[in-house]
Enzyme design. Structure first.
Site, mmCIF file in Angstrom:
data_model
loop_
_atom_site.group_PDB
_atom_site.id
_atom_site.type_symbol
_atom_site.label_atom_id
_atom_site.label_comp_id
_atom_site.label_asym_id
_atom_site.label_seq_id
_atom_site.Cartn_x
_atom_site.Cartn_y
_atom_site.Cartn_z
ATOM 1 C CG ASP A 64 -0.349 -0.164 2.538
ATOM 2 O OD1 ASP A 64 0.619 -0.946 2.655
ATOM 3 O OD2 ASP A 64 -0.799 0.489 3.491
ATOM 4 C CG HIS A 137 5.569 -0.826 10.160
ATOM 5 N ND1 HIS A 137 4.384 -0.980 10.846
ATOM 6 C CD2 HIS A 137 5.262 -1.063 8.854
ATOM 7 C CE1 HIS A 137 3.433 -1.305 9.988
ATOM 8 N NE2 HIS A 137 3.930 -1.362 8.783
#
Lengths: 298, 298
Positions: A64, A137
């Site tokens: 994304d 992350h």
């Protein structure tokens, strides 16, 4: 300087929000921070020329955040771009771009160069610096910090008082050189005032709240991951994302000038719940929307 | 049966039109014909479940016809799809899908199988056939023909007259078997009427006007390349595309029931010029728009 939020969703698009991308219009250049699927169309919708995109920064390799690249390259080629394009990303950028260029039958019409973003990544020209900030992350990911370089204010009244006439001497002093006037030396310190304020924009990319963003935050326009509201703090921890409260606390503690929440889960439509929670901690908060245009606070 | 035009632009997107894709909703299944960038978002916008997409057909390997695949696969995986997905395309489909699956950090959650479309390509089940038709574009390209399989009408009155009671004998006759009633044999021909009409949808993909489409056109809902209006016939020839007049002539000569113009150059906004030119030859013409829903004429 203008920021345009091209896509503000998390992972999956919705009717309201497309995949991650932010355009920074600065002088006659456009920088892209991430380039999710649909970015080329959002550039067109926002009347931002894709031909003026000179540098693209991919913060990490979740689809994304980069699947808009192949279509953008092909459209640029279709339009006959000849100017070189730079693409920056974490380790693996060369392979990724190799794969992207293998997709489909077309000829790339321009040179495409890649450079790796690391913890020490600094890109500097005469107008600005861009730094990579390692964030937290589920895969290697970098936030991005844009800082405009501004010179010191030139005190014209003081210069005139010292007998210096407008002209080459002014430039010399501004650049830090000394000037001799009537047998006296004038130093830059005599005619230069405060450092002028420049734009500072900090993008967290996808991350848990982290010190590296907090410590770079002072005086910035902060764009922060706010995938979830606080009732889903567990989901945020599990997926290595932030809540709107996490983002607001970073903005407050770090001394941001303003906060934009982005990477919004499609479960939130307009995002009032995120806005209300975040504003209870940091009032100058906005939930980014697709195609929103922002002039950062100086 | 419902067609949904998900993207109707040529090569480059515009505010109005996204990249090529058509969804065919048929019973509880969704087929995709091409899958340009942005298809997953258009599926969501049109409230068509991407989880119900069972088969995807890529007509050729220009990016505007397939760059929606990686994002769609990743979103399906994100949503935990477990059902197998079939992807059909010209020679090279296996390599293409291999490259697509190499993009980004994620786990594919379902089996993905590929099959090559050739000039003899026929996919058949009990409800329909789908054929590939070689067309004339700058790279190997296939049009697609969907034909619903319908049985013959069962003449109940006639069956009752012949003394056959509703039940297993009806099914046997419908399937083409004979039935013995009071020492007399009844043949299927005695109780079966006309073949019921089924849907027929023909998609030219990107092509010059070509006999293969013309000869498959009779009684169809024809979806045809109409990249240019007639004043740009030279451009159409040079780029191996069709004008709206080419499309209308195919529809007229081939006996289509209705014509939808698609793959519209972004230079045309609503496409009135294309519509007016085409309707002068074939009145039942519509210029496809993104998210337009159509129930084909039976």
């Amino acid at each position: 300087m203008e920021l345009i939020f091209l896509g503000t969703t998390a992972a999956v698009p919705s009717s309201e929000r497309g995949h991650s991308s932010i355009a920074l219009k600065y002088h006659d250049e456009v920088l892209l921070w991430d380039c999710g699927e649909g970015t080329q169309r959002q550039l067109i919708r926002s009347k931002t020329s894709y031909m003026k995109v000179k540098k693209i920064f991919i913060t990490h390799y979740h689809g994304d955040h980069f699947l808009g690249l192949p279509g953008l390259f092909q459209t640029m080629s279709f339009a006959g771009r000849s100017e070189e394009l730079m693409v920056y990303g974490p380790k693996g950028i060369k392979n990724l771009i190799g794969n992207v260029l293998d997709l489909g039958e077309y000829e790339l019409s321009f040179d495409l160069r890649t450079k790796r973003i690391t913890g020490n990544f600094i890109l500097k020209d005469e107008k600005c610096t861009i730094r990579g900030i390692k964030v937290n992350h589920s895969i290697p990911t970098y936030g991005l910090l844009f800082e405009e370089i501004k010179g010191r204010e030139f005190l014209i009244d003081k210069a005139l008082e010292l007998g210096i006439k407008p002209g080459p001497a002014y430039s010399r002093l501004q650049r830090g050189g000394r000037v001799k006037i009537d047998e006296h030396w004038v130093d830059p310190e005599d005619v230069l005032g405060e450092i002028k304020k420049g734009y500072k924009v900090l993008y967290s990319s996808d991350t848990r709240p982290i010190d590296g963003i907090l410590s770079s935050c002072d005086g910035s326009t902060l764009i922060h991951d706010a995938t979830f509201d606080e009732s889903l703090a567990k989901n945020a921890r599990e997926t290595y994302h932030s809540t709107c409260i996490d983002a607001a606390e970073i903005a407050k503690k770090g001394g941001a000038k303003e906060l934009f929440l982005t990477h919004i889960s499609p479960r939130y439509k307009k995002g009032e719940v995120l806005l209300n929670q975040a504003r209870s901690i940091f009032p100058r908060t906005t939930v980014a929307r697709d195609l929103m245009r922002v002039k950062p606070i100086l």
